[in-house]
Design a protein around this motif. Structure first.
Motif, short mmCIF file in Angstrom:
data_model
loop_
_atom_site.label_atom_id
_atom_site.label_comp_id
_atom_site.label_asym_id
_atom_site.label_seq_id
_atom_site.Cartn_x
_atom_site.Cartn_y
_atom_site.Cartn_z
N UNK A 1 5.05 7.61 -5.71
CA UNK A 1 4.38 8.17 -4.53
C UNK A 1 2.86 8.07 -4.66
N UNK A 2 2.34 8.41 -5.82
CA UNK A 2 0.89 8.37 -6.01
C UNK A 2 0.36 6.93 -6.00
N UNK A 3 1.11 6.02 -6.61
CA UNK A 3 0.69 4.62 -6.61
C UNK A 3 0.69 4.05 -5.19
N UNK A 4 1.74 4.37 -4.43
CA UNK A 4 1.81 3.88 -3.05
C UNK A 4 0.73 4.52 -2.19
N UNK B 1 3.83 4.22 5.60
CA UNK B 1 4.10 5.12 4.47
C UNK B 1 3.11 6.28 4.44
N UNK B 2 1.83 5.97 4.68
CA UNK B 2 0.80 7.01 4.65
C UNK B 2 1.11 8.10 5.67
N UNK B 3 1.54 7.70 6.85
CA UNK B 3 1.89 8.67 7.88
C UNK B 3 3.13 9.46 7.50
N UNK C 1 7.85 -3.57 -3.41
CA UNK C 1 6.65 -2.77 -3.65
C UNK C 1 6.92 -1.53 -4.49
N UNK C 2 8.20 -1.24 -4.76
CA UNK C 2 8.58 -0.03 -5.51
C UNK C 2 8.84 -0.38 -6.97
#
Length: 478
Positions: free
Chosen positions: A374-377, A406-408, A443-444
């Protein structure tokens, strides 16, 4: 008792702010407790700040307002200030000096304890290893609080830090073990004090809360005493009664300003920003009273809340607090402006002991992996948002647009919650998974393949590429 025990001193040379200077004394020592009687018969209390050459500088806990040096009598007890300790404190509401304000009887304890406390032998300290779940999803998932830890909340004036502190105090748990909360409010307005009492009413009625409220119109000296009484009560509940105790202290900047005011009244040479040179050691004497002790049950966890003047994290109070404590929870004006509560700045927040109290056997097997991803993304999403502000969203790649989604989702679904909502860690992590699954599987990279399969992560890269080609073909046909 010292040689001064029982002797009345009647010569007060000067009243200076909250200080009374008594002359002609002998056998009086630093930190000694004093009883002060006015000509009217009113009784006040004080603590010796300095004693030298027949003079004693006494800080009057109720303040010197209305005192006339003529007719004042001071008696020194020969020992430091002590308060009764025990379970009688649970369920009570007191002022900053520990005097009840809930119309109940005086508080009696099994014995008296010095409010100054005693330093814990580092050799006997047990390393923190179990979580304290606050019910605030973003904190529990990303900056897990661990029993025995000191984890401050850094805020700015105008942000809902008092609401967050009260919410944590109202709903924190340790998994079914004996648990208590000690809430110390310093320099509160009457409206804020009333708000805290209302929010914590249920926990207080359940006999799980000690509430100490110092309001802004009460003597400044009381503000210095409040956190010390709170920690003294907490230490007994933890290490004698076997409870896990969370101590919430707000606002430590107000405490430091009270310390500065008393230091100026004493005529001490100021240091940075006019705070006394011993601000670091004074704050450490409070924060370091938390922890776990080998061979004793219970633990004391400290959650200090402080406001950074003008949002300056290099201000002496947050700066020195950061040196002493084990991480920080930072609240963000930008996140608050987007209507998110709590307005946590996840990338600036950190719990250095999180790996000691979270993960397999403690919270959930996937907890640490999900938090790291979560923090990396989120860090990548912040970079993409800055890029979008420069070149526009239309110029972003499909993957970059996924990061904006994702940010939203992170803010609206994962971080945002009601101020009266207690969210379980499982629910928080599942919301974290939902936010992460808006991203392509490729991306994960910080999550094991088995976890991705179990949560149905899809390879969205090919779909994005196909959509991108379709957009290009449509553009070419035009």
């Amino acid at each position: 008792m010292s040689l001064s025990g029982g002797i009345e001193y009647t010569t007060v040379r000067e009243l200076r702010g909250p200080l009374a200077i008594v002359e002609g004394v002998s056998g009086v020592g630093w930190d000694e407790y004093a009883h002060i009687t006015l000509a009217s018969g009113e009784r006040r209390h004080g603590v010796v700040l300095d004693a030298d050459r027949g003079l004693a500088v006494v800080q009057v806990l109720e303040g010197t307002a209305g005192m006339d040096p003529q007719g004042v009598r001071a008696v020194f007890s020969g020992s430091p200030l002590r308060v009764p300790v025990g379970t009688d404190w649970l369920g009570r509401v007191c002022n900053g000096r520990g005097a009840p304000v809930d119309d109940g009887p005086p508080i009696f304890g099994s014995h008296q304890a010095e409010v100054g406390g005693a330093p814990v032998n580092p050799v006997r300290r047990e390393p923190p290893s179990e979580p304290v779940l606050t019910g605030v999803g973003a904190i529990d998932a990303l900056t897990t609080l661990v029993r025995g830890q000191k984890l401050p909340v850094f805020s700015v004036a105008g942000l809902p830090h008092l609401e967050l502190a009260a919410q944590i105090a109202a709903q924190a748990t340790v998994g079914g073990e004996a648990f208590s909360v000690v809430f110390a409010g310093m320099g509160l307005t009457h409206a804020d004090a009333s708000f805290v009492r209302d929010v914590l009413e249920e926990r207080s009625a359940a006999g799980e809360l000690v509430l100490l409220l110092n309001t802004a119109d009460e003597p400044v000296i009381e503000r210095i005493l409040t956190p010390r009484i709170a920690l003294t009560v907490a230490e007994h509940l933890a290490f004698t009664e076997g409870r896990h105790v969370l101590v919430v202290m707000t606002d430590m900047t107000t405490y430091a300003e009270a310390l500065r005011e008393v230091s100026a009244a004493r005529g001490e040479i100021p240091a940075r920003r006019a705070y006394p040179g011993y601000l670091y050691s004074d704050l450490a004497s409070l924060y370091e009273r938390c922890g776990r002790i080998r061979g004793r049950p219970g633990s004391v966890t400290v959650l200090p809340v402080l406001t950074m003047p003008a949002g300056d994290i290099t201000h002496p109070v947050p700066d020195l607090t950061g040196y002493i404590t084990e991480g920080q929870i930072v609240l963000s004006p930008e996140t608050h402006a987007r209507g998110v509560y709590p307005p946590l700045d996840a990338l600036s927040s950190l719990s250095r002991l999180m790996r000691k109290g979270a993960g397999p056997g403690r919270t959930r097997d996937d907890h640490l992996d999900v938090a790291a991803q979560l923090l990396a993304a989120l860090a990548r999403a912040r970079q993409v948002r800055d890029l979008a502000d420069l070149v526009g969203q239309a110029a972003l790649s499909p993957t970059d647009r996924r990061y904006l989604d994702f940010d939203e989702a992170f803010l609206r679904d994962f971080a945002d919650q009601r101020s009266d909502e207690s969210r379980s860690l499982d629910a928080s992590l599942e919301r974290g998974w939902r936010a992460l699954l808006t991203l392509p599987r490729g991306q994960l990279s910080m999550l094991p393949a088995g976890l991705l399969d179990a949560h149905g992560a899809k390879d969205l890269d090919r779909l994005d590429d196909r959509d991108d080609l379709d957009d290009r073909d449509e553009e070419a046909s035009r």
